[in-house]
Design a protein around this motif. Structure first.
Motif, PDB file in Angstrom:
ATOM      1  N   MET A 176     -25.637 -22.474  36.377  1.00 59.33           N
ATOM      2  CA  MET A 176     -26.556 -22.752  35.293  1.00 59.33           C
ATOM      3  C   MET A 176     -26.870 -24.240  35.279  1.00 59.33           C
ATOM      4  SD  MET A 176     -26.151 -21.998  31.239  1.00 59.33           S
ATOM      5  CE  MET A 176     -25.314 -23.426  30.623  1.00 59.33           C
ATOM      6  N   GLN A 177     -28.130 -24.575  35.314  1.00 56.58           N
ATOM      7  CA  GLN A 177     -28.556 -25.967  35.236  1.00 56.58           C
ATOM      8  C   GLN A 177     -28.282 -26.502  33.833  1.00 56.58           C
ATOM      9  OE1 GLN A 177     -29.658 -27.951  37.499  1.00 56.58           O
ATOM     10  NE2 GLN A 177     -30.633 -26.759  39.097  1.00 56.58           N
ATOM     11  N   ASN A 178     -27.856 -27.760  33.752  1.00 58.74           N
ATOM     12  CA  ASN A 178     -27.678 -28.389  32.451  1.00 58.74           C
ATOM     13  C   ASN A 178     -27.753 -29.901  32.612  1.00 58.74           C
ATOM     14  OD1 ASN A 178     -24.889 -29.599  32.743  1.00 58.74           O
ATOM     15  ND2 ASN A 178     -24.415 -27.452  33.183  1.00 58.74           N
ATOM     16  N   ASN A 179     -27.782 -30.581  31.483  1.00 59.03           N
ATOM     17  CA  ASN A 179     -27.878 -32.041  31.479  1.00 59.03           C
ATOM     18  C   ASN A 179     -26.613 -32.695  30.936  1.00 59.03           C
ATOM     19  OD1 ASN A 179     -30.592 -32.180  32.472  1.00 59.03           O
ATOM     20  ND2 ASN A 179     -31.252 -31.432  30.480  1.00 59.03           N
ATOM     21  N   VAL A 180     -25.496 -32.025  31.047  1.00 58.26           N
ATOM     22  CA  VAL A 180     -24.240 -32.533  30.493  1.00 58.26           C
ATOM     23  C   VAL A 180     -23.850 -33.857  31.151  1.00 58.26           C
ATOM     24  CG1 VAL A 180     -21.776 -32.087  30.174  1.00 58.26           C
ATOM     25  CG2 VAL A 180     -23.433 -30.260  29.774  1.00 58.26           C
ATOM     26  N   LYS A 181     -23.931 -33.922  32.468  1.00 61.73           N
ATOM     27  CA  LYS A 181     -23.526 -35.155  33.158  1.00 61.73           C
ATOM     28  C   LYS A 181     -24.385 -36.338  32.726  1.00 61.73           C
ATOM     29  CE  LYS A 181     -22.497 -37.225  37.598  1.00 61.73           C
ATOM     30  NZ  LYS A 181     -22.388 -37.029  39.047  1.00 61.73           N
ATOM     31  N   LEU A 182     -25.695 -36.141  32.650  1.00 63.06           N
ATOM     32  CA  LEU A 182     -26.580 -37.224  32.230  1.00 63.06           C
ATOM     33  C   LEU A 182     -26.233 -37.704  30.833  1.00 63.06           C
ATOM     34  CD1 LEU A 182     -30.019 -35.874  33.524  1.00 63.06           C
ATOM     35  CD2 LEU A 182     -28.654 -37.731  34.497  1.00 63.06           C
ATOM     36  N   ALA A 183     -25.989 -36.774  29.923  1.00 62.38           N
ATOM     37  CA  ALA A 183     -25.658 -37.129  28.545  1.00 62.38           C
ATOM     38  C   ALA A 183     -24.298 -37.825  28.476  1.00 62.38           C
ATOM     39  CB  ALA A 183     -25.669 -35.887  27.665  1.00 62.38           C
ATOM     40  N   ARG A 184     -23.343 -37.340  29.247  1.00 59.34           N
ATOM     41  CA  ARG A 184     -21.998 -37.936  29.271  1.00 59.34           C
ATOM     42  C   ARG A 184     -22.056 -39.373  29.770  1.00 59.34           C
ATOM     43  NH1 ARG A 184     -18.721 -38.777  33.314  1.00 59.34           N
ATOM     44  NH2 ARG A 184     -19.636 -37.264  34.748  1.00 59.34           N
ATOM     45  N   VAL A 185     -22.764 -39.587  30.874  1.00 55.67           N
ATOM     46  CA  VAL A 185     -22.878 -40.927  31.449  1.00 55.67           C
ATOM     47  C   VAL A 185     -23.613 -41.865  30.485  1.00 55.67           C
ATOM     48  CG1 VAL A 185     -23.915 -42.253  33.343  1.00 55.67           C
ATOM     49  CG2 VAL A 185     -22.686 -40.119  33.823  1.00 55.67           C
ATOM     50  N   ALA A 186     -24.642 -41.358  29.825  1.00 53.36           N
ATOM     51  CA  ALA A 186     -25.395 -42.167  28.858  1.00 53.36           C
ATOM     52  C   ALA A 186     -24.511 -42.610  27.692  1.00 53.36           C
ATOM     53  CB  ALA A 186     -26.600 -41.385  28.338  1.00 53.36           C
ATOM     54  N   MET A 187     -23.505 -41.803  27.359  1.00 54.82           N
ATOM     55  CA  MET A 187     -22.561 -42.148  26.283  1.00 54.82           C
ATOM     56  C   MET A 187     -21.387 -42.973  26.812  1.00 54.82           C
ATOM     57  SD  MET A 187     -23.663 -40.900  23.382  1.00 54.82           S
ATOM     58  CE  MET A 187     -22.209 -40.841  22.355  1.00 54.82           C
ATOM     59  N   ASP A 188     -21.414 -43.299  28.117  1.00 52.20           N
ATOM     60  CA  ASP A 188     -20.361 -44.075  28.771  1.00 52.20           C
ATOM     61  C   ASP A 188     -18.998 -43.400  28.641  1.00 52.20           C
ATOM     62  OD1 ASP A 188     -19.580 -46.222  30.352  1.00 52.20           O
ATOM     63  OD2 ASP A 188     -19.006 -47.440  28.620  1.00 52.20           O
TER      64      ASP A 188
END
Length: 72
Positions: A1-13
């Protein structure tokens, strides 16, 4: 399943370990979610959303066209 969890996690440092601790799961589970190899429960999706300050749509939305492509 595609998701944006990694992008959001990295953006929150946040590291995978830090996010995992905040939502009460293992780092390995976060890794599998980010790779699309683990389908989290709705409750877990919401917990992740709360931590990274994103909506379900922003992290987990799948367009109808994308879903059809995955099935083919």
């Amino acid at each position: 399943m595609q998701n944006n969890v990694k992008l959001a996690r990295v953006a929150m440092d946040l590291t995978q370990q830090q996010l995992a601790k905040k939502v009460g799961i293992t780092r390995q589970t976060i890794s599998l979610i980010e790779k699309g190899k683990y389908n989290p429960t709705l409750r877990l999706c919401l917990e992740i959303c709360y931590v990274v300050n994103k909506s379900l749509d922003e992290l987990f939305w799948i367009d109808k066209g994308e879903k059809q492509n995955e099935e083919n």
